[in-house]
Design a protein around this motif. Structure first.
Motif, PDB file in Angstrom:
ATOM      1  N   VAL A   1      42.586  84.465  15.999  1.00 26.19           N
ATOM      2  CA  VAL A   1      42.167  85.462  15.019  1.00 26.19           C
ATOM      3  C   VAL A   1      42.603  85.006  13.632  1.00 26.19           C
ATOM      4  CG1 VAL A   1      42.375  87.880  14.341  1.00 26.19           C
ATOM      5  CG2 VAL A   1      42.381  87.275  16.749  1.00 26.19           C
ATOM      6  N   THR A   2      41.685  85.070  12.690  1.00 27.15           N
ATOM      7  CA  THR A   2      41.989  84.646  11.323  1.00 27.15           C
ATOM      8  C   THR A   2      42.657  85.791  10.553  1.00 27.15           C
ATOM      9  OG1 THR A   2      39.891  85.409  10.397  1.00 27.15           O
ATOM     10  CG2 THR A   2      39.948  83.156  11.305  1.00 27.15           C
TER      11      THR A   2
ATOM     12  N   GLU B   1      40.098  88.352   9.537  1.00 27.44           N
ATOM     13  CA  GLU B   1      39.732  89.272  10.618  1.00 27.44           C
ATOM     14  C   GLU B   1      40.802  90.342  10.807  1.00 27.44           C
ATOM     15  OE1 GLU B   1      37.010  86.448  13.481  1.00 27.44           O
ATOM     16  OE2 GLU B   1      39.193  86.165  13.510  1.00 27.44           O
TER      17      GLU B   1
ATOM     18  N   LYS C   1      40.433  92.833   7.949  1.00 28.16           N
ATOM     19  CA  LYS C   1      39.270  93.703   8.163  1.00 28.16           C
ATOM     20  C   LYS C   1      39.578  94.757   9.231  1.00 28.16           C
ATOM     21  CE  LYS C   1      34.996  91.996   7.966  1.00 28.16           C
ATOM     22  NZ  LYS C   1      33.827  91.126   8.262  1.00 28.16           N
ATOM     23  N   TYR C   2      40.224  94.329  10.296  1.00 27.57           N
ATOM     24  CA  TYR C   2      40.580  95.254  11.376  1.00 27.57           C
ATOM     25  C   TYR C   2      41.570  96.306  10.858  1.00 27.57           C
ATOM     26  CZ  TYR C   2      41.841  96.934  16.011  1.00 27.57           C
ATOM     27  OH  TYR C   2      42.044  97.730  17.118  1.00 27.57           O
TER      28      TYR C   2
ATOM     29  N   GLN D   1      28.688  95.484  10.157  1.00 23.34           N
ATOM     30  CA  GLN D   1      29.105  94.091   9.956  1.00 23.34           C
ATOM     31  C   GLN D   1      29.891  93.905   8.658  1.00 23.34           C
ATOM     32  OE1 GLN D   1      28.618  92.819  13.303  1.00 23.34           O
ATOM     33  NE2 GLN D   1      28.749  91.075  11.952  1.00 23.34           N
TER      34      GLN D   1
ATOM     35  N   LEU E   1      33.519  95.631   9.695  1.00 26.84           N
ATOM     36  CA  LEU E   1      34.255  94.893  10.729  1.00 26.84           C
ATOM     37  C   LEU E   1      33.320  94.101  11.636  1.00 26.84           C
ATOM     38  CD1 LEU E   1      37.025  94.275  11.978  1.00 26.84           C
ATOM     39  CD2 LEU E   1      36.725  96.278  13.425  1.00 26.84           C
TER      40      LEU E   1
ATOM     41  N   THR F   1      34.123  90.989  15.954  1.00 25.50           N
ATOM     42  CA  THR F   1      35.472  90.876  15.394  1.00 25.50           C
ATOM     43  C   THR F   1      36.395  91.908  16.025  1.00 25.50           C
ATOM     44  OG1 THR F   1      34.576  90.044  13.318  1.00 25.50           O
ATOM     45  CG2 THR F   1      36.827  90.916  13.257  1.00 25.50           C
ATOM     46  N   TYR F   2      35.899  93.127  16.182  1.00 24.06           N
ATOM     47  CA  TYR F   2      36.694  94.187  16.820  1.00 24.06           C
ATOM     48  C   TYR F   2      37.152  93.727  18.203  1.00 24.06           C
ATOM     49  CZ  TYR F   2      37.892  98.535  19.183  1.00 24.06           C
ATOM     50  OH  TYR F   2      38.543  99.504  19.909  1.00 24.06           O
TER      51      TYR F   2
ATOM     52  N   LYS G   1      37.317  90.719  19.458  1.00 23.37           N
ATOM     53  CA  LYS G   1      38.184  89.543  19.353  1.00 23.37           C
ATOM     54  C   LYS G   1      39.617  89.959  19.013  1.00 23.37           C
ATOM     55  CE  LYS G   1      38.389  85.149  16.843  1.00 23.37           C
ATOM     56  NZ  LYS G   1      37.747  84.354  15.792  1.00 23.37           N
ATOM     57  N   VAL G   2      39.760  90.864  18.061  1.00 24.43           N
ATOM     58  CA  VAL G   2      41.093  91.325  17.667  1.00 24.43           C
ATOM     59  C   VAL G   2      41.726  92.141  18.793  1.00 24.43           C
ATOM     60  CG1 VAL G   2      42.401  92.720  16.012  1.00 24.43           C
ATOM     61  CG2 VAL G   2      40.568  91.213  15.204  1.00 24.43           C
TER      62      VAL G   2
END
Length: 160
Positions: free
Chosen positions: A27-28, A31, A34-35, A120, A123, A127-128, A130-131
């Protein structure tokens, strides 16, 4: 011997796939931010609903505030207790209206959060997910997000 060789090959394959999955799922910072921003928005939305609920209870002329509301809440569902506290039909109706609002909050929060997740620009579902997987795999990711949420809240309260 052949079984051992097959087992070793399978284990190497599994380990290499796990390594690939971990690399692909890293995870960057962007990201995480944003989360965290999404979580902060949801928490602010919940706080707004909580404040509205508290105002509904405090300002309700029929119930007359939190103490009576709590009495009704404790007796709710038990007609004998409602009679004992001398709950009026008007109080029961007012309590039911407040409860209907409280019950709707969960659905409103879920709908709001889903909208943020699917957007998008806010988030995005990928991405959601993935986090969320990263949080499950590593508790320190959740700590990092909590820290970012706290920073976002602090920044937004300083701006007000």
């Amino acid at each position: 011997m052949r079984k051992l060789f097959v087992f070793a090959v399978l284990m190497l394959g599994i380990l290499s796939m796990q390594g690939f999955a971990q690399e692909a799922e890293e995870v960057t910072e962007e990201e995480l931010v944003k989360y965290a921003a999404m979580e902060a928005k949801v928490q602010a939305f919940i706080q707004e609903k909580q404040t509205t609920m508290e105002e509904m209870i405090k300002e309700n002329e029929v119930i007359g505030g939190g103490a009576r509301y709590n009495e009704l809440k404790a007796a709710w569902g038990n007609e004998d207790k409602l009679k004992e506290i001398e709950a009026t039909d008007e109080e029961k109706t007012a309590y039911s209206e407040i409860q209907a609002y409280i019950d709707s909050i969960g659905d409103e929060v879920k709908e709001y959060m889903t909208g943020l997740i699917m957007d998008q620009e806010v988030l995005g579902a990928a991405t959601y997910n993935k986090v969320r997987r990263a949080i499950s795999a590593d508790p320190s990711v959740k700590e990092k997000i909590d820290s970012l949420v706290a920073e976002i809240k602090q920044d937004s309260s300083a701006d007000q």
